[in-house]
Enzyme design. Sequence first.
Site, PDB file in Angstrom:
ATOM      1  N   LYS A   1       0.821  -1.216   0.000  1.00  0.00           N
ATOM      2  CA  LYS A   1       0.000   0.000   0.000  1.00  0.00           C
ATOM      3  C   LYS A   1       0.850   1.260   0.000  1.00  0.00           C
ATOM      4  O   LYS A   1       0.468   2.269  -0.581  1.00  0.00           O
ATOM      5  CB  LYS A   1      -0.954   0.014   1.197  1.00  0.00           C
TER       6      LYS A   1
ATOM      7  N   LYS B   1      -5.068  -9.995  -7.466  1.00  0.00           N
ATOM      8  CA  LYS B   1      -6.238 -10.134  -6.585  1.00  0.00           C
ATOM      9  C   LYS B   1      -7.370  -9.215  -7.050  1.00  0.00           C
ATOM     10  O   LYS B   1      -7.106  -8.102  -7.500  1.00  0.00           O
ATOM     11  CB  LYS B   1      -5.794  -9.727  -5.174  1.00  0.00           C
TER      12      LYS B   1
ATOM     13  N   LYS C   1     -10.737  -3.454  -4.709  1.00  0.00           N
ATOM     14  CA  LYS C   1     -11.567  -2.254  -4.803  1.00  0.00           C
ATOM     15  C   LYS C   1     -10.893  -1.176  -5.640  1.00  0.00           C
ATOM     16  O   LYS C   1     -11.563  -0.338  -6.230  1.00  0.00           O
ATOM     17  CB  LYS C   1     -11.804  -1.695  -3.397  1.00  0.00           C
TER      18      LYS C   1
END
Length: 343
Positions: A114, A206, A209
């Site tokens: 992230k 993956k 969102k």
Amino acid sequence: MPHRPLVFSGVQPTGNLHLGNYLGAIQRFVALQDSHDCMYCVVDLHAITVPQDPAELRRTTREVAAAFMAAGVDATKHIIFNQSRVSGHAELAWIFNCVARLGWLNRMTQFKEKAGKDRENASVGLYAYPVLMAADILVYRATHVPVGDDQKQHLELARDIAQKFNLDFGASIAAQGHVEHFFPLPEPLIQGAATRVMSLREGAKKMSKSDPSDNSRINLTDDADTIALKVRRAKTDPDALPSELEGLEGRPEAANLVGIFAGLSGRSREAVLGEFGGGQFSGFKAALADLAVSKLAPIAGEMKRLQADPGHIDAVLKDGGERASAIAVETIAAVKDIVGLLR
Ligand code: AMP
Ligand code: TRP
């Protein structure tokens, strides 16, 4: 005395709830509610570890709560609430910040992903994110945590924190009259056929969102036509479906669709291959599209209905927050006594 079984899990209000969130988490939340006491939390404090627009944060917080209810979580028998309403999460997180070690956090792969290359510019909150997650669970002394595969490392950290707290304060815990370990070591429940749903466009990525391609995921808000179209357009390979699981090795896109079919139908992947093995993708995809529409479109419809009445959602979150607080204050009081903080 063993700790009473209690289920806790959280989902971030960061928009674009998708099929991975459903199969990895929300569907499991529903399955556990008949056998356990459950607390399902919209983790707004986790969301603000990266910048959020305030109005959008309020909207997505209600949206995630609506998704829990639309999927079938019963907010009268169980607890649905948003994290920031219960101050015990942040209080316990601070104490855990003093228990967790820098070395432990430095190993967290999700922070590395992230934060990306510009790590110096990541928020301190993003770095401490897994400590807050441990506090979420342990402020209720929850024992079981249903999550997708990507949260495994964070759950291990939560166990390490619980264990170190129990050890570091062992003498004080006993002196305060607690017979056993103060915190349970929470168990991850990573269950079902689809604990890691992959992107419909790239089998190695993956489903997420934040993927810029909307075709990479099925959103929980997609209507029936959009769901069917995304399934039909999902990337596959030219071979027929295998009849055995081994035949899915090295075929990530095929494996993903079989896992999704199994997860949505509640059947094993073996059973799915037993029915569709040897056939072409077109037939399988048509069946998968029908299945996905029949399972997901009603949830989207119910979410829409619930979101038309934000006052009702807010009332559910407030009531859940009050019931959650009643549990959290007891833990915080006991922790203060154990640590030596006057109250
Ligand atoms: P998040 O949106 O990051 O708050 O995730 C909410 C829940 O969904 C967590 O339990 C995640 O592990 C789970 N989850 C997120 N993405 C996926 C995925 N692609 N496959 C399976 N589970 C997922
Ligand atoms: N970190 C989890 C995620 O991104 C969300 C979360 C926060 C959570 N607190 C939690 C999950 C406690 C389980 C238990 O998916």
